[in-house]
Scaffold this motif. Structure first.
Motif, PDB file in Angstrom:
ATOM      1  N   ALA A   1     -15.573 -24.382 -13.348  1.00 46.49           N
ATOM      2  CA  ALA A   1     -14.615 -24.982 -14.281  1.00 46.49           C
ATOM      3  C   ALA A   1     -14.548 -24.173 -15.572  1.00 46.49           C
ATOM      4  CB  ALA A   1     -14.988 -26.435 -14.565  1.00 46.49           C
TER       5      ALA A   1
ATOM      6  N   LEU B   1     -11.189 -22.395 -16.853  1.00 49.44           N
ATOM      7  CA  LEU B   1     -10.664 -22.727 -18.184  1.00 49.44           C
ATOM      8  C   LEU B   1     -10.593 -21.478 -19.066  1.00 49.44           C
ATOM      9  CD1 LEU B   1     -12.565 -26.075 -18.781  1.00 49.44           C
ATOM     10  CD2 LEU B   1     -10.107 -25.801 -18.365  1.00 49.44           C
TER      11      LEU B   1
ATOM     12  N   LEU C   1     -10.722 -29.297 -10.611  1.00 47.71           N
ATOM     13  CA  LEU C   1     -10.737 -30.043 -11.879  1.00 47.71           C
ATOM     14  C   LEU C   1     -10.180 -29.209 -13.033  1.00 47.71           C
ATOM     15  CD1 LEU C   1     -14.236 -31.765 -11.604  1.00 47.71           C
ATOM     16  CD2 LEU C   1     -11.976 -32.834 -11.333  1.00 47.71           C
ATOM     17  N   ALA C   2     -10.613 -27.966 -13.127  1.00 45.65           N
ATOM     18  CA  ALA C   2     -10.143 -27.120 -14.236  1.00 45.65           C
ATOM     19  C   ALA C   2      -8.676 -26.747 -14.075  1.00 45.65           C
ATOM     20  CB  ALA C   2     -11.012 -25.863 -14.339  1.00 45.65           C
TER      21      ALA C   2
ATOM     22  N   ALA D   1      -6.376 -28.618 -12.719  1.00 37.32           N
ATOM     23  CA  ALA D   1      -5.633 -29.817 -13.129  1.00 37.32           C
ATOM     24  C   ALA D   1      -5.624 -29.944 -14.651  1.00 37.32           C
ATOM     25  CB  ALA D   1      -6.243 -31.060 -12.485  1.00 37.32           C
ATOM     26  N   PHE D   2      -6.756 -29.694 -15.280  1.00 38.17           N
ATOM     27  CA  PHE D   2      -6.829 -29.760 -16.740  1.00 38.17           C
ATOM     28  C   PHE D   2      -5.906 -28.717 -17.370  1.00 38.17           C
ATOM     29  CE2 PHE D   2      -8.551 -28.519 -20.842  1.00 38.17           C
ATOM     30  CZ  PHE D   2      -8.653 -29.745 -21.483  1.00 38.17           C
ATOM     31  N   ASN D   3      -5.944 -27.490 -16.858  1.00 41.91           N
ATOM     32  CA  ASN D   3      -5.075 -26.433 -17.384  1.00 41.91           C
ATOM     33  C   ASN D   3      -3.601 -26.776 -17.208  1.00 41.91           C
ATOM     34  OD1 ASN D   3      -7.021 -24.680 -18.400  1.00 41.91           O
ATOM     35  ND2 ASN D   3      -7.209 -23.555 -16.486  1.00 41.91           N
TER      36      ASN D   3
ATOM     37  N   MET E   1      -2.266 -29.801 -17.088  1.00 42.72           N
ATOM     38  CA  MET E   1      -1.921 -30.844 -18.070  1.00 42.72           C
ATOM     39  C   MET E   1      -1.823 -30.242 -19.470  1.00 42.72           C
ATOM     40  SD  MET E   1      -3.993 -34.263 -16.866  1.00 42.72           S
ATOM     41  CE  MET E   1      -5.569 -33.548 -17.225  1.00 42.72           C
ATOM     42  N   ARG E   2      -2.738 -29.350 -19.796  1.00 42.96           N
ATOM     43  CA  ARG E   2      -2.719 -28.710 -21.117  1.00 42.96           C
ATOM     44  C   ARG E   2      -1.444 -27.888 -21.304  1.00 42.96           C
ATOM     45  NH1 ARG E   2      -7.441 -24.599 -22.982  1.00 42.96           N
ATOM     46  NH2 ARG E   2      -6.734 -23.580 -21.100  1.00 42.96           N
TER      47      ARG E   2
ATOM     48  N   ARG F   1       1.567 -30.188 -21.811  1.00 40.89           N
ATOM     49  CA  ARG F   1       1.516 -30.763 -23.161  1.00 40.89           C
ATOM     50  C   ARG F   1       1.994 -29.746 -24.181  1.00 40.89           C
ATOM     51  NH1 ARG F   1      -2.537 -31.174 -27.282  1.00 40.89           N
ATOM     52  NH2 ARG F   1      -2.160 -33.023 -28.541  1.00 40.89           N
TER      53      ARG F   1
END
Length: 121
Positions: free
Chosen positions: A48, A52, A102-103, A105-107, A109-110, A113
């Motif tokens: 992750a 990231l 997980l990372a 998906a986070f990236n 969303m980031r 945004r």
């Protein structure tokens, strides 16, 4: 700035994992989790952090760590008190795959945004 922090954390985490992997069994940290959970969690966090840190290269970075789980496991053969196991490598690879997901998906969303903020929505 934040990517640079992720890069530093990712490379430090890799160094720690390699050290723990090749060090004698007595130097291995102990906690209340089973070693399989420790392995999976360590590789989830490691991968992750790398995904990231290098969001545009998430796939090659993730695949490299997943494949390298076996190589890192083989490093245990350098220590007389350690023994490499295929099952341990698979647990590490599974943790790495979870870290990629997980990372990523986070990236995603980031990035969405940031696009909304840039478009004024």
């Amino acid at each position: 700035m934040i990517n640079r922090l992720f890069q530093i954390a990712a490379w430090l985490a890799l160094a720690v994992i390699v050290f723990i992997t090749v060090s004698p069994i007595g130097l291995r940290p102990h906690d209340m989790l089973s070693v399989s959970y420790d392995r999976a969690f360590a590789f989830t966090i490691l991968t992750a952090l790398f995904v990231l840190a290098y969001p545009k290269r998430w796939l090659p970075v993730g695949l490299t760590i997943i494949v390298s789980a076996g190589g890192i496991e083989l490093l245990q053969e350098l220590s007389p008190s350690r023994h490499a196991k295929v099952s341990d490598a698979l647990v590490k690879a599974g943790g790495a795959a979870l870290g990629v997901a997980l990372a990523w998906a986070f990236n995603a969303m980031r990035e969405r945004r940031q696009q909304r903020i840039a478009s004024g929505v």
